[in-house]
Scaffold this motif. Structure first.
Motif, PDB file in Angstrom:
ATOM      1  N   THR A  23       0.884  -1.167   0.214  1.00 21.36           N
ATOM      2  CA  THR A  23      -0.113  -0.024  -0.116  1.00 21.36           C
ATOM      3  C   THR A  23       1.040   1.277  -0.092  1.00 21.36           C
ATOM      4  O   THR A  23       0.484   2.113  -0.850  1.00 21.36           O
ATOM      5  CB  THR A  23      -1.143   0.144   1.127  1.00 21.36           C
ATOM      6  OG1 THR A  23      -1.775  -1.167   1.123  1.00 21.36           O
ATOM      7  CG2 THR A  23      -2.013   1.161   1.166  1.00 21.36           C
TER       8      THR A  23
ATOM      9  N   ARG B 126       2.069   2.035  -3.073  1.00 21.70           N
ATOM     10  CA  ARG B 126       0.967   2.393  -4.140  1.00 21.70           C
ATOM     11  C   ARG B 126       0.779   1.124  -5.043  1.00 21.70           C
ATOM     12  O   ARG B 126       0.474   1.411  -6.343  1.00 21.70           O
ATOM     13  CB  ARG B 126       1.149   3.593  -4.858  1.00 21.70           C
ATOM     14  CG  ARG B 126       1.207   4.798  -3.726  1.00 21.70           C
ATOM     15  CD  ARG B 126       1.318   6.067  -4.387  1.00 21.70           C
ATOM     16  NE  ARG B 126       1.196   7.421  -3.599  1.00 21.70           N
ATOM     17  CZ  ARG B 126       1.306   8.617  -3.891  1.00 21.70           C
ATOM     18  NH1 ARG B 126       1.583   8.798  -4.980  1.00 21.70           N
ATOM     19  NH2 ARG B 126       1.171   9.494  -2.824  1.00 21.70           N
TER      20      ARG B 126
ATOM     21  N   LYS C  14      -1.143  -2.352  -5.955  1.00 22.54           N
ATOM     22  CA  LYS C  14      -2.328  -3.257  -5.435  1.00 22.54           C
ATOM     23  C   LYS C  14      -2.325  -4.691  -6.239  1.00 22.54           C
ATOM     24  O   LYS C  14      -2.483  -4.639  -7.209  1.00 22.54           O
ATOM     25  CB  LYS C  14      -3.819  -2.531  -5.516  1.00 22.54           C
ATOM     26  CG  LYS C  14      -3.884  -1.516  -4.670  1.00 22.54           C
ATOM     27  CD  LYS C  14      -5.395  -0.937  -4.708  1.00 22.54           C
ATOM     28  CE  LYS C  14      -6.067   0.111  -3.803  1.00 22.54           C
ATOM     29  NZ  LYS C  14      -7.135   0.764  -4.034  1.00 22.54           N
TER      30      LYS C  14
END
Length: 303
Positions: A129, A132, A134
């Motif tokens: 996370t 950035r 996923k």
């Protein structure tokens, strides 16, 4: 594709050297054997994952930090749409599962690897996370030793048993999707964040005087080395190597155990058990290091 290979930890290297050169306490011996057995199991799993032909990126033995918390990942395989996290255990013998705990047949409780797996997965997700990125994570505990049995194992737990490993990896190998630059970027970021040393090592105290001196055989770890000209041969297993290689192995071992000590001809001559002559030791050191100072104040540093 293997991006980050596995290497012996500094802790395991030090413990291996100490086990050969001094008498360890029962507690320290047990710790060393556990480290050694764990590493051997991880290497066994590596030999299987390295055969994967699908598009994947394999990262072994990552030590990472997120939110001031350090965590270790045995094996991470990045596929196009999923991250596969594996906690590898080299347990041997008969165990049973009861009330979310694992016990040996003698009813000795061992730490449930699912606890460590859950912690690692959570911290990895937090790290992703922050980067950035996923991607879903599928986590499993791999019991690599073919001599392991877990009775009463629940079928809903993410355990992969020895007889299931090849089938599981074959399923991964059937992935049809392709990796892209974002996957490689993530892998490179994780490798760049890898911590080279762990702050949680458990090494007993030791000093130069209490350690046995001599050159250790690279094959069988004995001190029974005979020298014949430029070569040396182990009297136990007949392993052969050059005197230069044998001395340099011992120098690297000395550096591992005593990183703050200066490398001098006298110290290495003593460390090698007084074999050969100081002239030979000095010649080998001059060929592999840079000399600093003169006469009795001279010492050697890495080039």
């Amino acid at each position: 594709m293997l991006l980050k290979p596995r290497t012996e930890s500094t802790e395991l290297q030090i413990m291996s050297s100490l086990y050969t050169r001094m008498t360890l306490s029962d507690k320290d011996q047990k710790h060393f054997f556990n480290l050694q057995k764990g590493f051997e199991g991880e290497v066994m799993f590596d030999r299987l994952t390295e055969k994967l032909q699908c598009e994947c990126l394999i990262l072994n033995d990552l030590l990472l930090k997120t939110n001031n918390t350090i965590f270790q990942l045995d094996t991470l395989i990045l596929l196009p749409d999923t991250l596969y996290l594996f906690e590898v255990k080299n347990f041997e013998g008969d165990y049973f599962y009861e009330s979310d705990q694992i016990y040996s047949k003698a009813r000795s409780e061992i730490t449930n690897p699912l606890l460590q797996l859950s912690r690692s997965e959570s911290l990895l997700r937090q790290l992703l996370t922050s980067l950035r990125f996923k991607l879903p994570i599928v986590s499993s505990v791999v019991f690599i030793n073919p001599g392991f049995t877990l009775y009463q194992a629940p079928i809903d737990k993410p355990f992969i048993f020895p007889t299931q490993i090849n089938r599981y990896l074959k399923k991964l190998d059937s992935y049809p999707l392709k990796l892209n630059e974002q996957h490689r970027k993530l892998a490179d970021q994780l490798i760049s964040l890898h911590l080279p040393t762990s702050p949680f090592t458990q090494v007993p105290s030791y000093n130069f005087d209490q350690l046995k001196k001599g050159i250790i055989c690279a094959a069988c770890r004995s001190f029974s080395i005979d020298f014949f000209g430029k070569n040396c041969i182990c009297k136990v297993c007949e392993h052969k190597e050059t005197v230069g290689d044998a001395v340099m192995r011992s120098v690297r071992e000395f550096q591992l155990l005593f990183p703050d000590e200066k490398i001098t001809t006298n110290v290495i001559y003593e460390w090698c058990g007084g074999v050969g002559s100081k002239r030979i030791i000095r010649k080998i050191l001059k060929e592999n290091f840079t000399i600093v100072g003169v006469h009795q104040w001279a010492y050697f540093i890495d080039n």
